[in-house]
Motif scaffolding. Structure first.
Motif, short mmCIF file in Angstrom:
data_model
loop_
_atom_site.label_atom_id
_atom_site.label_comp_id
_atom_site.label_asym_id
_atom_site.label_seq_id
_atom_site.Cartn_x
_atom_site.Cartn_y
_atom_site.Cartn_z
N ASP A 1 6.47 4.71 -0.01
CA ASP A 1 6.95 5.22 1.28
C ASP A 1 6.36 4.45 2.44
OD1 ASP A 1 8.52 7.20 0.13
OD2 ASP A 1 6.87 8.65 0.09
N GLY A 2 5.13 3.99 2.29
CA GLY A 2 4.48 3.30 3.39
C GLY A 2 3.36 2.40 2.91
N HIS B 1 -0.50 1.20 3.29
CA HIS B 1 -1.75 1.84 3.71
C HIS B 1 -2.91 0.86 3.65
CE1 HIS B 1 0.29 5.67 3.83
NE2 HIS B 1 0.73 5.47 2.60
N ARG C 1 -0.82 -1.21 11.18
CA ARG C 1 0.48 -0.98 10.56
C ARG C 1 0.39 0.15 9.53
NH1 ARG C 1 1.74 -3.09 14.36
NH2 ARG C 1 2.80 -5.07 14.72
N GLU C 2 -0.61 1.01 9.67
CA GLU C 2 -0.82 2.11 8.73
C GLU C 2 0.43 2.99 8.61
OE1 GLU C 2 -2.22 4.79 6.04
OE2 GLU C 2 -3.11 2.87 6.55
N GLY C 3 0.90 3.16 7.36
CA GLY C 3 2.04 4.02 7.09
C GLY C 3 3.40 3.39 7.34
N MET C 4 3.45 2.16 7.81
CA MET C 4 4.75 1.51 8.06
C MET C 4 5.50 1.31 6.75
SD MET C 4 5.57 -2.28 9.66
CE MET C 4 5.60 -1.77 11.40
N PRO C 5 6.79 1.64 6.70
CA PRO C 5 7.57 1.38 5.48
C PRO C 5 7.54 -0.10 5.12
CG PRO C 5 8.76 2.83 6.95
CD PRO C 5 7.58 2.34 7.72
N ASP D 1 10.20 -2.36 6.60
CA ASP D 1 10.09 -2.61 8.04
C ASP D 1 9.12 -3.75 8.33
OD1 ASP D 1 11.82 -0.51 8.29
OD2 ASP D 1 10.41 0.85 9.30
N HIS E 1 -2.65 4.91 -2.40
CA HIS E 1 -2.01 6.22 -2.46
C HIS E 1 -3.00 7.39 -2.48
CE1 HIS E 1 1.47 3.85 -3.77
NE2 HIS E 1 0.73 3.35 -4.73
N GLU F 1 -2.98 10.34 0.10
CA GLU F 1 -1.76 11.15 0.02
C GLU F 1 -1.81 12.15 -1.14
OE1 GLU F 1 -1.36 8.41 2.88
OE2 GLU F 1 -1.77 7.81 0.81
#
Length: 317
Positions: A48-49, A51, A56-60, A63, A140, A143
């Motif tokens: 999903d992103g 890490h 850019r933390e969490g960027m897909p 993208d 991960h 999360e």
């Protein structure tokens, strides 16, 4: 992405992930002609992103790549959707052949094709990979903190995973899947309150598209929300066979990689490698940094060659 190709480039980069794009950015900003061939099969596509990457933390993942391609092209680099079928040594340059039959020549090569994850043959693992079947506590772990986590013993890294994920949850079960457990490791697991299950695993229990547990061969289901596996990681490098450059067994036993020196050089002159193809455990930030460092070395190598030619011509005036 552009599809127009020149006949020749200073550098061809095979692999359009973080390492390849950052290498291309460095070379393009150094006013080198550079092309990136991207097969469009990013290893982190199921995630999903991203890490652990500052800013850019969490960027897909998609993208990040879209943004990276635009930055490369902004400085005159070319990114092409294509799969490289073969690389050979020409009279002066490398000849890169694409799967659609097109060819280009390049003075230097940077290999950033990444890895293939060979997943354990356990029903449900492949279907849930990158969702609630994961492998990296740094990618991960946050999360899945405080969830019921199962570690499936699949290789030499499984014990390491069990200890790392115990930091993230008090409810960790280590499924030995019929494999032996050395006394020293058994003591470590007991000391960390990690439950061990010796029986073989039949598969993952999935209900309504949700992982609910691990099913043992004898039918018992042990409830788990997350399962951790250690895939065998294999460098994408068969297209380099004609150069005599092949992947080798990694000393850790984690898989196969392309060995390089501290500058990113392979054993084949003119060929560099960076990112996961040579560093099995590199995250996105480390891969990008390695791509940039290798690109700087490539540029320096080209400058040295050009300077030698210039001096020879100067002396002959």
């Amino acid at each position: 992405m552009a599809d127009q190709l020149l006949d020749r480039y200073d550098a061809a980069i095979i692999g359009g992930g973080a390492a390849g794009l950052n290498g291309a950015l460095m070379l393009a900003r150094a006013r080198r002609s550079v092309v990136v061939f991207d097969a469009g099969e990013p290893r982190n596509a199921p995630a999903d992103g991203i890490h652990g990457l500052l800013g850019r933390e969490g960027m897909p993942p998609a993208d990040l790549l879209t943004r990276g391609r635009a930055e490369v092209e902004q400085y005159g680099g070319t990114v092409v959707s294509a799969t490289v079928a073969n690389v050979a040594r020409g009279e002066q340059d490398f000849v890169v052949e694409l799967s659609d039959g097109r060819t280009i020549q390049a003075s230097r090569l940077l290999v950033t094709t990444g890895l293939i994850d060979e997943l354990p043959d356990v029903p449900g693992v492949r279907e849930r990979w990158g969702r609630d079947v994961i492998h990296c506590p740094y990618c991960h772990g946050w999360e899945v903190r405080d969830q019921a986590i199962g570690i499936l013993a699949t290789g030499p890294m499984s014990m390491h995973q069990a200890l790392l994920f115990r930091q993230l949850s008090d409810d960790v079960t280590f499924f030995l899947n019929g494999l032996p457990l050395p006394d020293e490791q058994a003591e470590q697991l007991a000391a960390r309150a990690i439950t061990t299950v010796p029986e073989k695993v039949a598969g993952l229990e999935i209900i309504d598209d949700t992982l609910t547990g691990v099913r043992l061969d004898e039918g018992t289901v042990i409830k788990r929300q997350v399962v951790v596996v250690a895939p065998r990681m294999v460098a994408r490098a068969t297209f380099l066979d004609a150069l005599g450059l092949q992947s080798q067994a990694h000393p850790s036993g984690m898989g196969e990689y392309i060995p390089v020196d501290a500058a990113g050089r392979t054993e084949v002159p003119g060929v560099w490698a960076a990112g996961n193809v040579t560093d099995l455990s590199a995250q996105v930030g480390a891969a990008a940094a390695a791509g940039a460092a290798a690109a700087a070395q490539i540029n320096a190598d080209l400058v040295q060659e050009e300077t030698q030619k210039a001096v020879a011509e100067y002396r002959n005036r």
